[in-house]
Motif scaffolding. Sequence first.
Motif, PDB file in Angstrom:
ATOM      1  N   ALA A 151       0.610  -1.421   0.113  1.00 13.40           N
ATOM      2  CA  ALA A 151       0.119   0.107  -0.147  1.00 13.40           C
ATOM      3  C   ALA A 151       0.870   1.141  -0.001  1.00 13.40           C
ATOM      4  O   ALA A 151       1.858   1.364   0.622  1.00 13.40           O
TER       5      ALA A 151
ATOM      6  N   VAL B 246      -4.824  -1.281  -1.337  1.00  7.09           N
ATOM      7  CA  VAL B 246      -3.634  -2.297  -1.495  1.00  7.09           C
ATOM      8  C   VAL B 246      -3.756  -2.679  -3.015  1.00  7.09           C
ATOM      9  O   VAL B 246      -4.604  -2.927  -3.719  1.00  7.09           O
TER      10      VAL B 246
ATOM     11  N   HIS C 249      -8.896  -3.095  -0.689  1.00  7.34           N
ATOM     12  CA  HIS C 249      -8.540  -2.198   0.299  1.00  7.34           C
ATOM     13  C   HIS C 249      -8.856  -2.690   1.666  1.00  7.34           C
ATOM     14  O   HIS C 249      -9.465  -3.713   2.058  1.00  7.34           O
TER      15      HIS C 249
ATOM     16  N   VAL D 149       1.808  -5.320   3.103  1.00  7.36           N
ATOM     17  CA  VAL D 149       0.702  -5.814   3.878  1.00  7.36           C
ATOM     18  C   VAL D 149       0.611  -7.389   3.523  1.00  7.36           C
ATOM     19  O   VAL D 149       0.519  -7.913   2.404  1.00  7.36           O
TER      20      VAL D 149
END
Length: 207
Positions: free
Chosen positions: A102, A118, A167, A188
């Motif tokens: 991200a 993301v 997201h 992430v």
Amino acid sequence: MANRPRGGWDSTTQTAPPITVEVPVLGIGAGPSYYEELARYVFALRRPRGLHMTLLHLGVLEDFCRDVAAWTKGNTSAESAQLRTVAWLEALPVLEAFSGSAERLIVLGSGGVCGLEVDVPASARDYQVSLVHALHELLDELLVDNIDDFILSSPALGFRSPRWVPHVAVGRPMYRGHGPWEIGRVGVDFGESRIRNRQFLRDSGPG
């Protein structure tokens, strides 16, 4: 099937929560401080333990099944839709754990939620697309016509756009009506896919 008012999860009245297919967030950046830095943009930053990315939102099961029954004018009953939908959910394949990244925070929906946008690998996007295709197949089996119209108009499904934006919702934006905000690239990590509130499927027999 009990006749109750529509609505989302209400922990005070213990009405049924929505069913979603999601992947849990296992980590953001190199440590907790990376996530905590987002507090400069977000009110009441959500707990890291509960962070997730939704791949498909089905909504409250009873609401979804009532939408199907209404759309098909009773050709598919809510009870029949529920049995088939639960079986369909239980048979969905599992997406393996993966990593993304991200670089910015975006404002979602009407502006009340802020999320990490993301960048996910092709395998995750392909899986999400396969879920939408599978949903189409389920609805076809449930005798729903004009399936795209149903998906976009069903209150339970709550689709606002056919485009999926990967997201992770993290809280309420500090500066409402603004954004996006560049935050610097962070990794992430996600766990394997799961059905959120799956226990409610086992407790959702006709009644």
